[in-house]
Design a protein around this motif. Structure first.
Motif, PDB file in Angstrom:
ATOM      1  N   ILE A 167       0.834  -1.276  -0.075  1.00 19.60           N
ATOM      2  CA  ILE A 167       0.053   0.025  -0.223  1.00 19.60           C
ATOM      3  C   ILE A 167       0.838   1.369   0.047  1.00 19.60           C
ATOM      4  O   ILE A 167       1.663   1.345   0.779  1.00 19.60           O
ATOM      5  N   ILE A 168       0.731   2.194  -1.270  1.00 21.81           N
ATOM      6  CA  ILE A 168       1.769   3.158  -1.199  1.00 21.81           C
ATOM      7  C   ILE A 168       0.957   4.449  -0.705  1.00 21.81           C
ATOM      8  O   ILE A 168      -0.127   4.526  -1.766  1.00 21.81           O
ATOM      9  N   VAL A 169       1.286   5.240  -0.004  1.00 23.45           N
ATOM     10  CA  VAL A 169       0.462   6.559   0.526  1.00 23.45           C
ATOM     11  C   VAL A 169       1.587   7.513   0.020  1.00 23.45           C
ATOM     12  O   VAL A 169       2.465   8.069   0.547  1.00 23.45           O
ATOM     13  N   MET A 170       1.025   8.296  -1.140  1.00 19.03           N
ATOM     14  CA  MET A 170       1.957   9.369  -1.573  1.00 19.03           C
ATOM     15  C   MET A 170       1.672  10.721  -1.334  1.00 19.03           C
ATOM     16  O   MET A 170       0.465  11.307  -1.652  1.00 19.03           O
ATOM     17  N   ASP A 171       2.345  11.440  -0.302  1.00 16.79           N
ATOM     18  CA  ASP A 171       2.101  12.774   0.210  1.00 16.79           C
ATOM     19  C   ASP A 171       0.659  13.161   0.420  1.00 16.79           C
ATOM     20  O   ASP A 171       0.351  14.087   0.006  1.00 16.79           O
ATOM     21  N   CYS A 172       0.007  12.368   1.375  1.00 14.23           N
ATOM     22  CA  CYS A 172      -1.357  12.764   1.601  1.00 14.23           C
ATOM     23  C   CYS A 172      -1.691  12.434   3.221  1.00 14.23           C
ATOM     24  O   CYS A 172      -3.005  12.352   3.350  1.00 14.23           O
ATOM     25  N   VAL A 173      -0.868  11.505   3.609  1.00 14.01           N
ATOM     26  CA  VAL A 173      -1.240  11.095   4.967  1.00 14.01           C
ATOM     27  C   VAL A 173      -1.726  12.001   6.119  1.00 14.01           C
ATOM     28  O   VAL A 173      -2.595  11.729   6.857  1.00 14.01           O
ATOM     29  N   LEU A 174      -1.196  13.401   5.858  1.00 23.53           N
ATOM     30  CA  LEU A 174      -1.540  14.249   6.966  1.00 23.53           C
ATOM     31  C   LEU A 174      -2.727  15.023   6.474  1.00 23.53           C
ATOM     32  O   LEU A 174      -3.355  15.711   7.152  1.00 23.53           O
ATOM     33  N   HIS A 175      -3.481  14.677   5.402  1.00 23.70           N
ATOM     34  CA  HIS A 175      -4.490  15.613   4.695  1.00 23.70           C
ATOM     35  C   HIS A 175      -5.995  14.591   5.092  1.00 23.70           C
ATOM     36  O   HIS A 175      -7.039  15.219   4.868  1.00 23.70           O
ATOM     37  N   VAL A 176      -5.755  13.507   5.739  1.00 24.03           N
ATOM     38  CA  VAL A 176      -6.802  12.601   6.045  1.00 24.03           C
ATOM     39  C   VAL A 176      -7.526  13.389   7.410  1.00 24.03           C
ATOM     40  O   VAL A 176      -6.817  14.048   8.233  1.00 24.03           O
ATOM     41  N   ALA A 177      -8.661  13.034   7.777  1.00 24.19           N
ATOM     42  CA  ALA A 177      -9.288  13.768   8.814  1.00 24.19           C
ATOM     43  C   ALA A 177      -8.830  13.169  10.165  1.00 24.19           C
ATOM     44  O   ALA A 177      -8.586  14.017  11.055  1.00 24.19           O
ATOM     45  N   ASP A 178      -8.803  11.598  10.024  1.00 23.39           N
ATOM     46  CA  ASP A 178      -8.157  10.956  11.440  1.00 23.39           C
ATOM     47  C   ASP A 178      -7.053  10.256  11.027  1.00 23.39           C
ATOM     48  O   ASP A 178      -7.515   9.246  10.453  1.00 23.39           O
ATOM     49  N   MET A 179      -5.909  10.700  10.995  1.00 25.10           N
ATOM     50  CA  MET A 179      -4.766   9.911  10.778  1.00 25.10           C
ATOM     51  C   MET A 179      -4.486   8.547  11.268  1.00 25.10           C
ATOM     52  O   MET A 179      -4.350   7.457  10.843  1.00 25.10           O
ATOM     53  N   ARG A 180      -4.768   8.339  12.533  1.00 25.67           N
ATOM     54  CA  ARG A 180      -4.849   7.122  13.374  1.00 25.67           C
ATOM     55  C   ARG A 180      -5.905   5.952  12.918  1.00 25.67           C
ATOM     56  O   ARG A 180      -5.478   5.002  12.523  1.00 25.67           O
ATOM     57  N   ARG A 181      -7.045   6.408  12.634  1.00 21.01           N
ATOM     58  CA  ARG A 181      -8.075   5.556  12.141  1.00 21.01           C
ATOM     59  C   ARG A 181      -7.851   5.135  11.004  1.00 21.01           C
ATOM     60  O   ARG A 181      -8.297   3.912  10.450  1.00 21.01           O
ATOM     61  N   PHE A 182      -7.481   6.127   9.903  1.00 19.61           N
ATOM     62  CA  PHE A 182      -6.861   5.842   8.658  1.00 19.61           C
ATOM     63  C   PHE A 182      -5.864   4.730   8.490  1.00 19.61           C
ATOM     64  O   PHE A 182      -5.825   3.700   7.712  1.00 19.61           O
ATOM     65  N   LEU A 183      -4.713   4.841   9.303  1.00 17.30           N
ATOM     66  CA  LEU A 183      -3.704   4.018   9.402  1.00 17.30           C
ATOM     67  C   LEU A 183      -4.051   2.632   9.788  1.00 17.30           C
ATOM     68  O   LEU A 183      -3.544   1.630   9.188  1.00 17.30           O
ATOM     69  N   ARG A 184      -4.791   2.569  10.872  1.00 22.21           N
ATOM     70  CA  ARG A 184      -5.449   1.343  11.223  1.00 22.21           C
ATOM     71  C   ARG A 184      -6.227   0.658  10.340  1.00 22.21           C
ATOM     72  O   ARG A 184      -5.770  -0.548  10.294  1.00 22.21           O
ATOM     73  N   LYS A 192      -0.469 -10.696   4.922  1.00 23.84           N
ATOM     74  CA  LYS A 192       0.345 -10.859   6.219  1.00 23.84           C
ATOM     75  C   LYS A 192       1.780 -10.369   6.269  1.00 23.84           C
ATOM     76  O   LYS A 192       2.319 -10.055   7.115  1.00 23.84           O
ATOM     77  N   ASP A 193       2.533 -10.490   5.013  1.00 28.82           N
ATOM     78  CA  ASP A 193       3.689 -10.156   5.119  1.00 28.82           C
ATOM     79  C   ASP A 193       3.943  -8.648   4.205  1.00 28.82           C
ATOM     80  O   ASP A 193       4.847  -8.442   3.224  1.00 28.82           O
ATOM     81  N   GLY A 194       2.826  -8.006   4.016  1.00 30.76           N
ATOM     82  CA  GLY A 194       2.800  -6.687   3.318  1.00 30.76           C
ATOM     83  C   GLY A 194       3.368  -5.657   3.955  1.00 30.76           C
ATOM     84  O   GLY A 194       4.000  -5.693   5.040  1.00 30.76           O
ATOM     85  N   ILE A 195       3.569  -4.444   3.281  1.00 27.22           N
ATOM     86  CA  ILE A 195       4.108  -3.486   3.558  1.00 27.22           C
ATOM     87  C   ILE A 195       3.390  -1.947   3.253  1.00 27.22           C
ATOM     88  O   ILE A 195       2.854  -2.005   2.110  1.00 27.22           O
ATOM     89  N   ILE A 196       3.309  -1.035   4.159  1.00 28.42           N
ATOM     90  CA  ILE A 196       2.638  -0.068   3.846  1.00 28.42           C
ATOM     91  C   ILE A 196       4.025   0.957   3.790  1.00 28.42           C
ATOM     92  O   ILE A 196       4.719   1.322   4.589  1.00 28.42           O
ATOM     93  N   LEU A 197       3.900   1.898   2.628  1.00 32.72           N
ATOM     94  CA  LEU A 197       5.112   2.743   2.206  1.00 32.72           C
ATOM     95  C   LEU A 197       4.500   4.126   2.107  1.00 32.72           C
ATOM     96  O   LEU A 197       3.546   4.360   1.309  1.00 32.72           O
ATOM     97  N   VAL A 198       4.897   4.983   3.159  1.00 32.72           N
ATOM     98  CA  VAL A 198       4.395   6.414   3.070  1.00 32.72           C
ATOM     99  C   VAL A 198       5.439   7.238   2.566  1.00 32.72           C
ATOM    100  O   VAL A 198       6.583   7.077   3.084  1.00 32.72           O
ATOM    101  N   LEU A 199       5.180   7.985   1.593  1.00 30.54           N
ATOM    102  CA  LEU A 199       5.994   9.005   1.230  1.00 30.54           C
ATOM    103  C   LEU A 199       5.580  10.507   1.422  1.00 30.54           C
ATOM    104  O   LEU A 199       4.167  10.794   1.110  1.00 30.54           O
ATOM    105  N   HIS A 200       6.190  11.395   2.063  1.00 31.64           N
ATOM    106  CA  HIS A 200       5.857  12.497   2.729  1.00 31.64           C
ATOM    107  C   HIS A 200       6.593  13.784   2.406  1.00 31.64           C
ATOM    108  O   HIS A 200       7.880  13.485   2.926  1.00 31.64           O
ATOM    109  N   ARG A 201       6.231  14.709   1.936  1.00 25.97           N
ATOM    110  CA  ARG A 201       6.980  15.794   1.878  1.00 25.97           C
ATOM    111  C   ARG A 201       7.101  16.770   3.189  1.00 25.97           C
ATOM    112  O   ARG A 201       6.156  17.673   3.300  1.00 25.97           O
ATOM    113  N   ALA A 202       7.925  16.696   4.038  1.00 22.71           N
ATOM    114  CA  ALA A 202       7.728  17.267   5.325  1.00 22.71           C
ATOM    115  C   ALA A 202       8.331  18.632   5.051  1.00 22.71           C
ATOM    116  O   ALA A 202       9.085  18.973   4.354  1.00 22.71           O
TER     117      ALA A 202
END
Length: 365
Positions: A167-184, A192-202
């Motif tokens: 799951i690739i999250v491209m520069d939008c993770v801080l734009h969701v309403a509830d980040m904890r709920r979204f990432l959960r 099972k062996d998957g990877i969440i990849l977050v790319l963020h322009r800080a």
């Protein structure tokens, strides 16, 4: 307006109005107030120096396929970073979360020769804006709402959920309403062996040539929700987290970069929240500032934070011994009682070995 600029210069005492940002055009208080009424907001120093205080700039249009692309050099570098940090292979099922403008999903699909088509999603706020724009242009919008899909998917029974290897999250993770709920919810949709990849322009790390107002908005967003919250939130939802800071080179014509900024690209809150006048004065600032002596082509780097998250490994149910420099702790290791439960078969074997040992000892005497 021109007659006031050409009038004699005022005394030196009048050149410190609000930090000097308006001093170069101030002639007399009455005349200056009349000028301000005709032009609001106040002109920036760059606009006054060029004697062209305007927000409309003659920027060449681009073909549709080049409007929101940083170029082949950039996309090749980003593709290699995605492969390195996510171990993406041809047979993986992949989900892409981000804006449709400048989306990297087509590039990932073709360059990495993925067997299964990428499922594309966008955050709710981005989805509403881009869907309305596509409807005006009579174009289809195929991205689903990310929050809605993943939350509904997480509510399904375990055997009925749609699972993704990457799951690739491209520069939008801080734009969701509830980040904890979204990432959960992303975690529940991860194999099972998957990877969440977050790319963020800080905001604290960005090296893009932005104008001052965009940097201020980006800095304010960063102070409200610092990028360290991404790692903390992933750890709170019980993910193992690794992070790295990477860069990708960008080489393009100066007019193309100005066109992208004019159309609020790269997509993100720091440009979406700028008004038309902010963008107009900002482009003038870039033209009269850092881009003035760059020539027809510009080259810079896009620096971003890459966070990879996986399911938390189950704790090993075996004794773990770690080295310690504390001598007192080392001394206690030799006095620990060790116990091992044995079944009847093992007890019988131990009893026979003990009996044979006693016989040997008796015969030797």
């Amino acid at each position: 307006m021109e007659s006031k600029i050409d009038s004699p210069s005022p005394p030196a005492s009048t050149f410190n109005d609000r930090g000097g940002s308006r001093s170069v055009i101030r002639c007399d208080l009455k005349g200056y107030d009349t000028w301000v009424a005709l032009s609001d907001p106040y002109p920036t120093p760059f606009a006054v120096i060029s004697e062209r205080n305007q927000t409309s700039l003659d920027i060449a249009e681009l073909p549709e396929e080049e409007m929101f692309s940083f170029g082949a050099l950039y996309e090749t570098r980003v593709a290699s970073l995605i492969v390195r940090h996510s171990d993406l292979i041809m047979s993986d099922s992949c989900a892409y979360v981000g804006s449709s403008r400048g989306s990297l999903a087509p590039m990932i699909q073709t360059d990495l020769d993925l067997i299964y088509p990428i499922a594309c999603f966008s955050p709710l706020k981005t989805h509403i804006k881009e869907n309305a724009l596509c409807q005006k242009q009579c174009r289809p919008y195929n991205y689903e709402v990310a929050e809605e899909f993943f939350e509904n998917n997480a509510k399904l029974p375990e055997g009925e959920r749609a699972l993704f290897d990457k799951i690739i999250v491209m520069d939008c993770v801080l734009h969701v309403a509830d980040m904890r709920r979204f990432l959960r919810s992303l975690k529940f949709s991860l194999a099972k062996d998957g990877i969440i990849l977050v790319l963020h322009r800080a905001g604290a790390l960005t090296t893009l040539p932005l104008f001052s107002r965009a940097k201020e908005i980006l800095k304010d967003e960063e102070s409200d929700r610092p990028y360290i919250d991404i790692m903390r939130t992933l750890q709170n939802v019980r993910c193992d987290v690794e992070w790295e800071i990477e860069t990708a080179p960008i080489r393009m014509s100066q007019s193309k970069w100005l066109f992208m900024m004019k159309n609020r690209f790269p997509s993100g809150g720091f440009l979406d929240n700028c008004t038309d006048s902010d963008v107009g004065y900002g482009l003038r600032e870039l033209i009269e500032g850092i881009l003035k002596y760059q020539g027809p082509e510009v080259e810079f780097y896009d620096r971003f934070l890459i966070v990879s998250a996986t399911h938390q490994l189950p704790s090993a149910k075996i004794p773990i011994i770690q080295r310690s420099r504390d001598k007192n702790q080392i001394a206690h290791l030799f006095n620990l009682p060790y116990k091992l439960k044995v079944d009847e078969g093992v007890e019988k074997i131990l009893a026979e070995q003990e009996a044979e040992g006693k016989k040997k000892n008796y015969s030797s005497k």
